[in-house]
Motif scaffolding. Structure first.
Motif, PDB file in Angstrom:
ATOM      1  N   ARG A 299       0.843  -1.196   0.000  1.00  0.00           N
ATOM      2  CA  ARG A 299       0.000   0.000   0.000  1.00  0.00           C
ATOM      3  C   ARG A 299       0.873   1.239   0.000  1.00  0.00           C
ATOM      4  O   ARG A 299       2.068   1.189   0.313  1.00  0.00           O
ATOM      5  N   SER A 300       0.272   2.364  -0.349  1.00  0.00           N
ATOM      6  CA  SER A 300       0.942   3.647  -0.160  1.00  0.00           C
ATOM      7  C   SER A 300       0.798   4.043   1.311  1.00  0.00           C
ATOM      8  O   SER A 300       0.111   3.373   2.088  1.00  0.00           O
ATOM      9  N   GLY A 301       1.434   5.147   1.710  1.00  0.00           N
ATOM     10  CA  GLY A 301       1.395   5.558   3.116  1.00  0.00           C
ATOM     11  C   GLY A 301      -0.006   5.753   3.651  1.00  0.00           C
ATOM     12  O   GLY A 301      -0.296   5.436   4.809  1.00  0.00           O
ATOM     13  N   SER A 302      -0.908   6.251   2.805  1.00  0.00           N
ATOM     14  CA  SER A 302      -2.284   6.488   3.247  1.00  0.00           C
ATOM     15  C   SER A 302      -3.262   5.488   2.643  1.00  0.00           C
ATOM     16  O   SER A 302      -4.471   5.719   2.634  1.00  0.00           O
ATOM     17  N   SER A 331       1.173  -3.902   4.406  1.00  0.00           N
ATOM     18  CA  SER A 331       2.316  -3.074   4.777  1.00  0.00           C
ATOM     19  C   SER A 331       2.737  -2.202   3.594  1.00  0.00           C
ATOM     20  O   SER A 331       2.178  -2.308   2.498  1.00  0.00           O
ATOM     21  N   GLU A 332       3.745  -1.361   3.820  1.00  0.00           N
ATOM     22  CA  GLU A 332       4.218  -0.466   2.756  1.00  0.00           C
ATOM     23  C   GLU A 332       5.315  -1.099   1.916  1.00  0.00           C
ATOM     24  O   GLU A 332       5.968  -0.415   1.121  1.00  0.00           O
ATOM     25  N   PHE A 373      -1.202  -4.371  -6.115  1.00  0.00           N
ATOM     26  CA  PHE A 373      -1.137  -5.813  -6.270  1.00  0.00           C
ATOM     27  C   PHE A 373      -0.221  -6.172  -7.435  1.00  0.00           C
ATOM     28  O   PHE A 373      -0.100  -5.423  -8.397  1.00  0.00           O
ATOM     29  N   ASP A 374       0.388  -7.356  -7.325  1.00  0.00           N
ATOM     30  CA  ASP A 374       1.168  -7.864  -8.452  1.00  0.00           C
ATOM     31  C   ASP A 374       1.176  -9.389  -8.419  1.00  0.00           C
ATOM     32  O   ASP A 374       0.973 -10.012  -7.373  1.00  0.00           O
ATOM     33  N   ASN A 375       1.363  -9.972  -9.609  1.00  0.00           N
ATOM     34  CA  ASN A 375       1.531 -11.422  -9.777  1.00  0.00           C
ATOM     35  C   ASN A 375       0.447 -12.228  -9.055  1.00  0.00           C
ATOM     36  O   ASN A 375       0.721 -13.005  -8.143  1.00  0.00           O
ATOM     37  N   LEU A 376      -0.771 -12.003  -9.501  1.00  0.00           N
ATOM     38  CA  LEU A 376      -1.931 -12.726  -8.972  1.00  0.00           C
ATOM     39  C   LEU A 376      -2.037 -14.068  -9.695  1.00  0.00           C
ATOM     40  O   LEU A 376      -2.147 -14.121 -10.916  1.00  0.00           O
ATOM     41  N   SER A 377      -2.003 -15.153  -8.937  1.00  0.00           N
ATOM     42  CA  SER A 377      -2.021 -16.484  -9.538  1.00  0.00           C
ATOM     43  C   SER A 377      -3.070 -17.363  -8.884  1.00  0.00           C
ATOM     44  O   SER A 377      -3.390 -17.209  -7.704  1.00  0.00           O
ATOM     45  N   VAL A 378      -3.608 -18.294  -9.676  1.00  0.00           N
ATOM     46  CA  VAL A 378      -4.516 -19.323  -9.178  1.00  0.00           C
ATOM     47  C   VAL A 378      -4.005 -20.655  -9.697  1.00  0.00           C
ATOM     48  O   VAL A 378      -3.812 -20.837 -10.904  1.00  0.00           O
ATOM     49  N   GLU A 379      -3.761 -21.575  -8.780  1.00  0.00           N
ATOM     50  CA  GLU A 379      -3.247 -22.895  -9.128  1.00  0.00           C
ATOM     51  C   GLU A 379      -4.164 -23.969  -8.551  1.00  0.00           C
ATOM     52  O   GLU A 379      -4.892 -23.725  -7.581  1.00  0.00           O
ATOM     53  N   GLY A 380      -4.128 -25.137  -9.139  1.00  0.00           N
ATOM     54  CA  GLY A 380      -4.916 -26.245  -8.630  1.00  0.00           C
ATOM     55  C   GLY A 380      -4.457 -27.555  -9.238  1.00  0.00           C
ATOM     56  O   GLY A 380      -3.689 -27.576 -10.208  1.00  0.00           O
TER      57      GLY A 380
END
Length: 561
Positions: A299-302, A331-332, A373-380
């Protein structure tokens, strides 16, 4: 155990002398006994994209290639060495300098006595030496039990092969991987190494075929690196999922290498700006079980200091059942979050599975700050017990957001597709809209108001090229609008029926609500130029001079044929 092999000694003799660099001469063998089965195979002939290039041509599941060097692509310089299934000569995999480790996940679940074989060469300025390693725990690599693990590479394809018959820890092992390292001319800005017809053969373990599942695959993935525009930013790199953000706006921001896949660079991430709203991940699990969702978040500071996670198995009703805890601190600095849905009823093999992230209350009213957000993955695991879908992709192919209120014609002109709308009541115009079912970052904007006296609302939505259809829209009424609506459809353009629709009459309230109609079991509507849906309103509304019904974000999705 007796093994029968076809020797390719002639090829080795041809290349036993070279001015490039000395290399070992070893017997290369192709399994030709009925005991052996082809477990994993890449022919590198699908050059539609870099993702399809490194997708296995044949696999029991879980096979994955990762290159940690500069970049990889295809090259029109292939070989027939080790080719399988009568494949034609096509393209090969090119790993460009500066080089990095080449790691191949090769689960041997249900198999033993694995043999890894591939054709390899280099360009004139490519790495002249390669070194081969393997791991049985997925992390610690070794060469124990193997011979000729360091070998020279020439400018002509030769076969390399490694036999694991005497290394029992590689048998029936879901964590088996190999790693190839490069040396001598490996760190230059030019030159490359080339691979073709990469295989793993093995003998079934005698317990029968591998148990259903057990082979994990990445089937949805976003690296957020294509920042051409906001549409490409949230277009998945793998799979047919979709993302919807109901906060202020979103755009790109600096990314992370946490959870990066398929050689993705840190590149960009997804920035969700305050005032925050829900982030909805539409991630169908059809054909998979024991689902894991992972992403990097900061996140950014605010920005929002935490998020709550929930999921739905019916596409609309969200729950936190089975997730403990369900609130997580942001967290930041980018941190990896992992959510294991194994054992949660209804998640496996579900076309309606979605995940929702809700941010803290302060962020929902703040005009500054953001979550990233970065590198959102779904595995199964591949669910071999479930009916498998084809290679089709679920696509939005008809859509109206009703936000262009320049005039009545533009109001009902589709944003996507060639559909049309017809209202046989008094009149229609624009009205305040909804964010429910909004796509492509569309704002709530305006909706479509159908004024009383009511008449039939005809939705013409040709489904040519699609099957397994799903019709979705948001709808409400004014205080004196129709209290119910009835739905039916036609497959010939004129005769309306309700066959296959479990409920046909629905209540309208004074708040927008989402309605979804699944036509996947009605095969006559598939690939049908004459497909239409009709909505009729209650009898009172047909004679009333006041009141109206209101629609927004009308969509039709389906699997491509």
């Amino acid at each position: 155990m007796i093994k029968y092999f076809a020797f390719i000694a002639v090829i080795l003799v041809l290349f036993s002398c070279t001015t490039d660099r000395d290399f070992e001469i070893i017997d290369i063998t192709i399994p030709e006994t009925s005991n052996f089965e082809l477990v994993h195979y890449w022919n590198f002939n699908d050059v539609s994209s870099t993702e399809t290039l490194i997708m296995p041509t044949q696999t029991i599941g879980g096979a994955l290639m990762t290159y940690q060097g500069a970049e990889f692509d295809d090259v029109d310089d292939s070989s027939l060495l080790n080719v399988r299934n009568n494949d034609l000569e096509g393209d090969a995999l090119r790993l460009r300098n500066p080089s990095g480790d080449f790691i191949v996940d090769l689960p041997t679940t249900g198999f033993e006595d694995a043999i890894v074989t591939y054709a390899v060469k280099r360009s004139n300025s490519g790495a002249q030496q390669q070194t081969f390693f393997y791991t049985t725990d997925g992390n610690t690599f070794t060469q124990a039990g193997l011979e000729n693990t360091s070998y020279g590479v020439t400018e002509t394809y030769i076969l390399r092969q490694f036999d694991f018959a005497d290394i029992p820890d590689t048998d029936n092992n879901p964590n088996f991987k190999i790693r190839i390292e490069f040396d001598i001319n490996a760190d230059g800005d030019s030159g490359n190494s080339r691979f073709d017809n990469f295989t793993l053969d093995g003998i079934p373990t005698g317990d029968g075929t591998p148990p259903p599942g057990g082979n994990t695959e990445l089937f949805h993935y976003w690296d957020f690196n294509d920042d051409t525009d906001n549409i490409t930013l949230i277009t998945p790199n793998v799979g047919d999922g979709s993302l919807s953000y109901f906060g202020a706006t979103f755009d790109d921001v600096d990314g992370s290498d946490l959870n990066a896949r398929n050689q993705a660079e840190p590149g960009k991430g997804l920035r969700l700006r305050n005032p925050s709203g829900d982030l909805i991940m539409n991630i169908p699990t059809t054909g998979y079980r024991n689902i894991e969702v992972k992403f990097a978040v900061t996140r950014s500071g605010s920005g929002s200091q935490d998020f709550d996670i929930a999921y739905t198995t019916d596409g609309t009703t969200y729950t936190e059942a089975g997730i403990d805890p369900s609130t997580f601190v942001i967290s930041e600095s980018y941190e990896l979050r992992e959510f294991d849905f194994t054992g949660i009823e209804g998640v496996d093999n579900n076309p309606n599975f979605k995940v929702r992230l809700t941010f803290d209350e302060d962020s929902s009213v703040s005009d500054s700050g953001n979550s990233r957000f970065d590198n959102l993955s779904v595995e199964g695991e591949i669910d071999n017990t479930a009916p498998q879908s084809s290679n089709s992709q679920f696509e939005l192919f008809q859509y109206w957001n009703f936000n262009d209120d320049t005039d009545l014609a533009t109001l009902i002109t589709p944003n996507i597709g060639n559909g049309s709308l017809e209202y046989n009541g008094d009149s229609f115009d624009d009205v305040g809209g909804s964010e429910l079912n909004a796509r492509n970052q569309d704002e709530a904007g305006t909706g479509l108001r159908l004024r009383n006296p009511s008449g039939d609302f005809i939705i013409t939505v040709p489904s040519t090229g699609y099957e397994n259809l799903s019709l979705i829209f948001a709808v409400r009424r004014s205080g004196s609008g129709s209290e119910t609506f009835q739905i039916d459809y036609t497959v010939n353009g004129s005769d309306f029926i309700d066959t296959g629709i479990s409920a046909t009459v629905f209540t309208l309230t004074e708040d927008y609500e989402l309605f979804e109609f699944d036509f996947s079991a009605i095969t006559q509507v598939n690939n049908n130029l004459d497909f239409k849906v009709r909505i009729r309103f209650d009898e009172t509304s047909t004679t009333s001079d006041s009141g109206n019904s209101r629609f927004d974000n009308l969509s039709l999705e389906g699997d491509t044929l």
